[in-house]
Scaffold this motif. Structure first.
Motif, PDB file in Angstrom:
ATOM      1  N   THR A 248      12.270  22.287  49.470  1.00 43.52           N
ATOM      2  CA  THR A 248      11.978  23.381  49.659  1.00 43.52           C
ATOM      3  C   THR A 248      11.600  23.752  51.697  1.00 43.52           C
ATOM      4  O   THR A 248      12.089  24.445  51.972  1.00 43.52           O
ATOM      5  N   GLY A 249      11.333  22.403  51.779  1.00 46.37           N
ATOM      6  CA  GLY A 249      10.629  22.109  53.439  1.00 46.37           C
ATOM      7  C   GLY A 249      11.494  21.682  53.394  1.00 46.37           C
ATOM      8  O   GLY A 249      12.120  22.667  55.061  1.00 46.37           O
ATOM      9  N   ALA A 250      12.844  21.166  53.296  1.00 44.03           N
ATOM     10  CA  ALA A 250      13.966  21.092  53.691  1.00 44.03           C
ATOM     11  C   ALA A 250      14.785  22.082  54.138  1.00 44.03           C
ATOM     12  O   ALA A 250      15.762  22.495  55.028  1.00 44.03           O
TER      13      ALA A 250
ATOM     14  N   VAL B 269       8.287  18.491  65.462  1.00 46.83           N
ATOM     15  CA  VAL B 269       7.283  18.627  64.863  1.00 46.83           C
ATOM     16  C   VAL B 269       6.905  18.846  62.970  1.00 46.83           C
ATOM     17  O   VAL B 269       6.229  18.400  62.668  1.00 46.83           O
ATOM     18  N   GLY B 270       7.983  19.339  62.558  1.00 49.60           N
ATOM     19  CA  GLY B 270       8.277  20.459  60.988  1.00 49.60           C
ATOM     20  C   GLY B 270       8.214  18.614  60.568  1.00 49.60           C
ATOM     21  O   GLY B 270       7.957  18.296  59.156  1.00 49.60           O
ATOM     22  N   VAL B 271       9.444  17.989  60.918  1.00 45.06           N
ATOM     23  CA  VAL B 271      10.009  16.507  59.502  1.00 45.06           C
ATOM     24  C   VAL B 271       8.820  15.901  59.394  1.00 45.06           C
ATOM     25  O   VAL B 271       8.337  15.784  58.075  1.00 45.06           O
ATOM     26  N   PRO B 272       7.876  15.229  59.952  1.00 44.30           N
ATOM     27  CA  PRO B 272       6.881  14.942  59.714  1.00 44.30           C
ATOM     28  C   PRO B 272       5.975  15.195  59.429  1.00 44.30           C
ATOM     29  O   PRO B 272       4.603  14.433  58.239  1.00 44.30           O
ATOM     30  N   LEU B 273       5.240  17.273  59.455  1.00 41.87           N
ATOM     31  CA  LEU B 273       4.428  17.771  58.548  1.00 41.87           C
ATOM     32  C   LEU B 273       4.837  17.817  57.463  1.00 41.87           C
ATOM     33  O   LEU B 273       3.757  17.482  56.772  1.00 41.87           O
ATOM     34  N   LEU B 274       6.253  17.877  56.615  1.00 40.23           N
ATOM     35  CA  LEU B 274       6.523  18.167  55.467  1.00 40.23           C
ATOM     36  C   LEU B 274       6.695  16.577  54.780  1.00 40.23           C
ATOM     37  O   LEU B 274       5.947  16.799  53.818  1.00 40.23           O
ATOM     38  N   LEU B 275       6.586  15.072  55.890  1.00 41.70           N
ATOM     39  CA  LEU B 275       6.751  13.918  54.932  1.00 41.70           C
ATOM     40  C   LEU B 275       4.881  14.082  54.564  1.00 41.70           C
ATOM     41  O   LEU B 275       4.810  13.608  53.778  1.00 41.70           O
ATOM     42  N   LEU B 276       3.705  14.442  55.492  1.00 41.53           N
ATOM     43  CA  LEU B 276       2.982  14.443  54.633  1.00 41.53           C
ATOM     44  C   LEU B 276       2.526  15.676  53.623  1.00 41.53           C
ATOM     45  O   LEU B 276       1.390  15.239  53.592  1.00 41.53           O
ATOM     46  N   ALA B 277       2.919  16.905  54.240  1.00 42.97           N
ATOM     47  CA  ALA B 277       2.880  17.579  52.880  1.00 42.97           C
ATOM     48  C   ALA B 277       3.252  17.179  51.189  1.00 42.97           C
ATOM     49  O   ALA B 277       3.051  17.486  50.388  1.00 42.97           O
ATOM     50  N   VAL B 278       4.493  16.580  51.686  1.00 40.65           N
ATOM     51  CA  VAL B 278       4.318  16.141  50.275  1.00 40.65           C
ATOM     52  C   VAL B 278       4.285  14.470  50.303  1.00 40.65           C
ATOM     53  O   VAL B 278       3.401  14.715  48.590  1.00 40.65           O
ATOM     54  N   VAL B 279       3.468  14.081  50.685  1.00 39.95           N
ATOM     55  CA  VAL B 279       2.246  13.079  49.923  1.00 39.95           C
ATOM     56  C   VAL B 279       0.992  12.878  49.617  1.00 39.95           C
ATOM     57  O   VAL B 279       0.618  12.580  48.584  1.00 39.95           O
ATOM     58  N   VAL B 280       0.583  13.856  50.541  1.00 42.62           N
ATOM     59  CA  VAL B 280      -0.520  14.554  50.985  1.00 42.62           C
ATOM     60  C   VAL B 280      -0.789  16.342  50.809  1.00 42.62           C
ATOM     61  O   VAL B 280      -1.059  16.512  51.526  1.00 42.62           O
ATOM     62  N   PRO B 281      -0.445  17.270  49.330  1.00 40.22           N
ATOM     63  CA  PRO B 281      -0.484  18.165  49.335  1.00 40.22           C
ATOM     64  C   PRO B 281      -1.507  19.037  49.148  1.00 40.22           C
ATOM     65  O   PRO B 281      -1.701  20.034  49.729  1.00 40.22           O
ATOM     66  N   ASP B 282      -3.123  18.100  49.056  1.00 42.25           N
ATOM     67  CA  ASP B 282      -4.163  18.694  49.589  1.00 42.25           C
ATOM     68  C   ASP B 282      -4.139  18.951  51.154  1.00 42.25           C
ATOM     69  O   ASP B 282      -5.734  18.936  51.406  1.00 42.25           O
TER      70      ASP B 282
END
Length: 182
Positions: free
Chosen positions: A31-33, A53-66
């Motif tokens: 959904t982020g993609a 800015v969005g791609v690194p934030l999405l990767l971080l959101a997948v790895v650390v969703p909290d």
């Protein structure tokens, strides 16, 4: 703890993760993609910084969703859309909004669990109805907003506020929430 120890720990937790946790993080990534790609392929000129800015934030959101990465990602996408997109409601806007709603719900579900948790599929049943309701209502409200956008109705702010309140109440009730906590 050194970087290689952190990576080894994270890989061990990933190997121990159950299907539900991996599926939830896959939903966050997909959904982020979608939320990144749909505005990027539009004919209007998107801000160039949004993907950077969005791609690194999405990767971080997948790895650390909290973490705050998911929220920040959604804000970056929304602000990028608001700054350059036309003011009309379109299918691409509805698709992006639905992707952000699903990303938000998947992040909220994944944030409750450690990455190595084993979760039975029945735990997802509580999330399916509110998620489906939120996605359907996002499309309906966008369609209604498109209909009344140029209608010059008095009190359109009140109509919009009432629609948002009704949506929140509907999602709250479909999630099985109660007003009293006795």
């Amino acid at each position: 703890m050194s970087a290689d120890e952190r990576i080894s720990l994270w890989l061990a937790q990933l190997r121990a993760a159950g299907r539900t946790v991996l599926l939830t993080r896959l939903v966050i990534a997909l959904t982020g993609a979608i939320a990144l790609v749909v505005p990027a392929v539009q004919p209007w000129d998107q801000l160039d910084i949004v993907p950077y800015v969005g791609v690194p934030l999405l990767l971080l959101a997948v790895v650390v969703p909290d973490s705050f990465a998911g929220l920040t990602f959604m804000l970056v996408i929304a602000l990028g859309w608001l700054m350059r997109a036309p003011a009309t409601v379109s299918w691409s806007l509805v698709l992006t909004a639905a992707a952000l709603v699903i990303l938000h719900l998947a992040s909220a579900f994944a944030a409750q669990l450690p990455s190595y948790a084993r979760v039975h599929r029945s735990a997802l049943q509580r999330w399916w109805l509110p998620a489906a309701t939120a996605v359907v209502l996002t499309g309906l409200i966008a369609g209604i907003a498109a209909l009344i956008h140029h209608a010059n109705l008095s009190g359109s702010l009140a109509v919009t506020s009432a629609a948002i309140a009704l949506t929140a109440a509907t999602i709250w009730l479909t999630a099985g929430q109660k007003l009293n906590r006795d």
